[in-house]
Design an enzyme around this catalytic site. Structure first.
Site, mmCIF file in Angstrom:
data_model
loop_
_atom_site.group_PDB
_atom_site.id
_atom_site.type_symbol
_atom_site.label_atom_id
_atom_site.label_comp_id
_atom_site.label_asym_id
_atom_site.label_seq_id
_atom_site.Cartn_x
_atom_site.Cartn_y
_atom_site.Cartn_z
ATOM 1 N N HIS A 119 -3.087 6.237 5.233
ATOM 2 C CA HIS A 119 -1.661 6.452 5.469
ATOM 3 C C HIS A 119 -1.245 7.799 4.867
ATOM 4 C CE1 HIS A 119 -1.621 2.460 6.844
ATOM 5 N NE2 HIS A 119 -0.975 1.844 5.876
ATOM 6 N N CYS A 135 0.816 -1.219 0.000
ATOM 7 C CA CYS A 135 0.000 0.000 0.000
ATOM 8 C C CYS A 135 0.849 1.268 0.000
ATOM 9 C CB CYS A 135 -0.956 -0.006 1.188
ATOM 10 S SG CYS A 135 -0.138 -0.176 2.798
#
Length: 333
Positions: free
Chosen positions: A241, A129
């Protein structure tokens, strides 16, 4: 298309169901698979109630399947890859099992879409990711001038470690407020009111596996000799994130041309207005598809350097959405 989701009960599996429906992916038949623990669970998809089957070494379960999304651990992906692909299905794998295999393409559709057509094993790997989120804006800069060096610090939410990790963070705040003992199970240390400069285990060179993924995967996706030095940090946000990124290019780039390239880049939304205190934050990027970029500026320590900040939902663009975008290319094929 006949589609399977392996690991349907997990966070990414659940997000895959949402993204497939939201993007109106052409699903004629959907089969859900999971562990013995999740077998029998039912989930809604396009008005139907779908039951999860137990994943077994039964090639008939995948007979006729065109695309199989796998969102399990690397061990399970390796064990069942032949079973899943034996009937001709293309396996889009979200684990780390095959990412660096030379005969498995590692794809971010905004960066290297044509790689999906060279898949000798019938497997396409979904990158990590943090790598996905970084290379989407990097591709726009690479198109201006070759990137030779990257420094990045990631600020990764609890959800990157799964649903139980999110629950642990919420529980820790409650335990602190109520004067109870703080329980730590999913993280190496207490995460509430803290940051932990470690994600995954340490390797021999003292970088963690997460940090080395960013080095290796970036080179493979961009077909580049770029070197990336990363420090990956767990923070106490729940979802999405963020990353602070410094890049060095072969020629000096102006901030204006970088901003213009990013504004035109597919999958990128620029939020960059310091005067109005406007910049991307995980509080606002959760649940959204794009990689949000801000704080674009010259790196005052490097003549050929540019630095920026980004934030994105790692369960969507960092996993489920990226996989579905790969599948959309296959539909075109």
């Amino acid at each position: 298309m006949k589609v399977a989701i392996v690991g349907a009960s997990g966070a990414v599996g659940q997000e895959l169901l949402k993204v497939l429906e939201q993007r109106n992916f052409p699903v004629n038949e959907l089969r859900l698979f999971g562990s013995s623990r999740s077998a029998g669970s039912r989930y809604a998809f396009k008005g139907e109630n779908m039951e999860v089957r137990e994943l077994k070494h039964n090639p008939g379960d995948f007979k006729g399947i065109d695309i199989a999304f796998t969102s399990t651990g690397a061990t399970v992906s390796r064990e069942y890859a032949d079973t899943i692909t034996s009937g001709g299905a293309v396996m889009i794998d979200n684990s780390s099992a095959f990412r660096m295999d030379p005969d498995v393409p590692l794809v971010v559709p905004e960066c290297n879409p044509d790689d999906v057509f060279d898949r000798p094993r019938g497997i396409i790997a979904n990158p990590n990711c943090t790598t996905i989120m970084m290379v989407v804006p990097l591709k726009a800069i690479e198109n201006l001038s070759h990137i030779t060096r990257i420094h990045v610090a990631s600020y990764q939410s609890a959800s990157g470690a799964g649903a139980r990790a999110m629950a642990e963070l919420e529980a820790q705040y409650s335990q602190i407020v109520n004067g109870q003992e703080v329980k730590v199970e999913k993280f190496p240390h207490q995460l509430a009111y803290n940051v932990i400069p470690q994600i995954d285990i340490f390797t021999d060179n003292l970088y963690t596996k997460e940090e080395m993924k960013m080095f290796d995967e970036t080179r493979k996706i961009l077909h580049s000799d770029v070197r990336c030095s990363a420090t990956c940090v767990r923070i106490s946000s729940l979802r999405s994130h963020s990353e602070a990124v410094w890049v060095e290019t072969e020629r000096a780039l102006e901030v204006a041309e970088v901003r213009k390239a990013l504004e035109r880049a597919p999958g990128v939304i620029v939020e960059d207005d310091p005067a109005s205190l406007k910049y991307p934050m995980p509080l606002h990027t959760a649940g959204k598809d794009a990689v949000y970029v801000g704080r674009i500026r010259k790196d005052i320590s490097c003549d050929n350097g540019i630095t920026f900040w980004l934030s994105a939902d790692q369960i969507r663009k960092g996993a489920a959405l990226n996989a579905v975008q790969i599948a959309e290319i296959l539909v075109g094929e």
